[in-house]
Design a protein around this motif. Structure first.
Motif, PDB file in Angstrom:
ATOM      1  N   GLY A   1       0.892  -1.119  -0.083  1.00 44.58           N
ATOM      2  CA  GLY A   1       0.013   0.071  -0.039  1.00 44.58           C
ATOM      3  C   GLY A   1       0.851   1.122  -0.004  1.00 44.58           C
ATOM      4  O   GLY A   1       0.382   2.268  -0.017  1.00 44.58           O
TER       5      GLY A   1
ATOM      6  N   THR B   1       0.487   3.447  -3.036  1.00 45.10           N
ATOM      7  CA  THR B   1      -1.008   4.106  -3.210  1.00 45.10           C
ATOM      8  C   THR B   1      -0.680   5.481  -2.157  1.00 45.10           C
ATOM      9  O   THR B   1      -1.279   6.271  -2.450  1.00 45.10           O
ATOM     10  N   GLU B   2      -0.290   4.995  -1.053  1.00 43.73           N
ATOM     11  CA  GLU B   2      -0.040   6.286  -0.117  1.00 43.73           C
ATOM     12  C   GLU B   2       0.823   7.380  -0.781  1.00 43.73           C
ATOM     13  O   GLU B   2       0.421   8.682  -0.479  1.00 43.73           O
TER      14      GLU B   2
ATOM     15  N   ASN C   1      -1.470   9.190  -3.343  1.00 50.25           N
ATOM     16  CA  ASN C   1      -2.165  10.119  -2.696  1.00 50.25           C
ATOM     17  C   ASN C   1      -1.586  11.216  -2.229  1.00 50.25           C
ATOM     18  O   ASN C   1      -2.083  12.369  -2.350  1.00 50.25           O
TER      19      ASN C   1
ATOM     20  N   ARG D   1      -4.019  -1.002  -9.814  1.00 52.46           N
ATOM     21  CA  ARG D   1      -4.837  -1.325  -8.380  1.00 52.46           C
ATOM     22  C   ARG D   1      -4.423   0.077  -7.572  1.00 52.46           C
ATOM     23  O   ARG D   1      -5.266   0.779  -6.970  1.00 52.46           O
ATOM     24  N   VAL D   2      -3.314   0.506  -7.728  1.00 54.25           N
ATOM     25  CA  VAL D   2      -2.704   1.940  -7.267  1.00 54.25           C
ATOM     26  C   VAL D   2      -3.582   2.987  -7.489  1.00 54.25           C
ATOM     27  O   VAL D   2      -4.088   3.754  -6.626  1.00 54.25           O
ATOM     28  N   LEU D   3      -4.012   3.162  -8.787  1.00 55.19           N
ATOM     29  CA  LEU D   3      -4.481   4.207  -9.439  1.00 55.19           C
ATOM     30  C   LEU D   3      -5.857   4.224  -9.064  1.00 55.19           C
ATOM     31  O   LEU D   3      -6.324   5.208  -8.812  1.00 55.19           O
ATOM     32  N   GLU D   4      -6.415   2.996  -9.202  1.00 55.74           N
ATOM     33  CA  GLU D   4      -7.986   2.961  -8.652  1.00 55.74           C
ATOM     34  C   GLU D   4      -8.114   3.220  -7.312  1.00 55.74           C
ATOM     35  O   GLU D   4      -9.095   3.993  -6.980  1.00 55.74           O
ATOM     36  N   LYS D   5      -7.310   2.757  -6.370  1.00 56.72           N
ATOM     37  CA  LYS D   5      -7.396   3.143  -5.062  1.00 56.72           C
ATOM     38  C   LYS D   5      -7.328   4.667  -4.754  1.00 56.72           C
ATOM     39  O   LYS D   5      -7.872   5.187  -3.773  1.00 56.72           O
ATOM     40  N   ALA D   6      -6.363   5.426  -5.540  1.00 59.94           N
ATOM     41  CA  ALA D   6      -6.297   6.697  -5.381  1.00 59.94           C
ATOM     42  C   ALA D   6      -7.349   7.347  -5.992  1.00 59.94           C
ATOM     43  O   ALA D   6      -7.460   8.641  -6.017  1.00 59.94           O
TER      44      ALA D   6
ATOM     45  N   HIS E   1      -7.883  11.802 -13.295  1.00 60.68           N
ATOM     46  CA  HIS E   1      -7.936  11.993 -11.586  1.00 60.68           C
ATOM     47  C   HIS E   1      -8.574  13.413 -11.593  1.00 60.68           C
ATOM     48  O   HIS E   1      -7.745  14.429 -11.840  1.00 60.68           O
TER      49      HIS E   1
END
Length: 181
Positions: free
Chosen positions: A118, A121-122, A125, A153-158, A174
């Motif tokens: 994660g 993603t952090e 963000n 997945r990183v981009l989707e979560k962000a 975004h």
């Protein structure tokens, strides 16, 4: 270079990361004196540095760009650091300052041993929050190969959404309104 023209070092933090924008001095050290680069960042030497997708040519190009345009510090490369372990974990940033429409492109890469936690993603963000703290930024875009599920997945979560395909590359967007709280 005139020290008065040098930007002050830009650092931002998230719960598990310290992000440092590479300025002309750090960009030069990364190419010319890796140990001094680690020392300047106050991190342990990282034998596997730099992460995948960053090569000598890219690091030299960054050094040249920041030498010529030190005001782009923050709109180029950042390093992701564990403030607890004092280790470099990855890098990322933007492909330049916002264009006339207020669009910037983001990219990122983690060292292999720090993936699937994660942290990317952090970092994304945190970079989004920094970018949107500038009123000129209206949208952040990204591009990933269509076979990179972890990057997706990183981009989707962000909060990014797919905007289409460009050959074997997926375009992502975004909007400021999707910024994670």
């Amino acid at each position: 270079m005139d020290q008065a023209l040098m930007p002050t070092q830009i650092e931002i933090a998230s719960p598990r990361l310290r992000l440092v924008a590479l300025d002309p001095r750090l960009a030069a050290l990364q190419v010319d004196d890796r140990q001094a680069f680690f020392d300047a960042l106050e991190v342990e030497p990282e034998p596997s540095w730099p992460p995948e997708l960053t090569d000598e040519t890219a690091m030299r190009r960054l050094r040249e760009t920041l030498d010529a345009h030190p005001e782009q510090t923050g709109w180029r490369a950042w390093v992701f650091i564990s403030p607890v372990m004092h280790r470099l974990l990855g890098s990322g940033g933007f492909m330049g300052a916002p264009d006339a429409e207020g669009v910037v492109e983001i990219g990122y890469s983690m060292l292999t041993s720090w993936r699937e936690q994660g942290l990317a993603t952090e970092a994304v963000n945190t970079l989004l929050q920094w970018a949107y703290s500038h009123d000129t930024v209206k949208q952040v875009v990204a591009r990933t190969p269509d076979d990179r599920d972890a990057a997706h997945r990183v981009l989707e979560k962000a909060g990014f959404v797919q905007a289409g395909h460009e050959g074997d590359v997926i375009a992502w967007t975004h909007e400021r309104s999707r910024l994670a709280a």
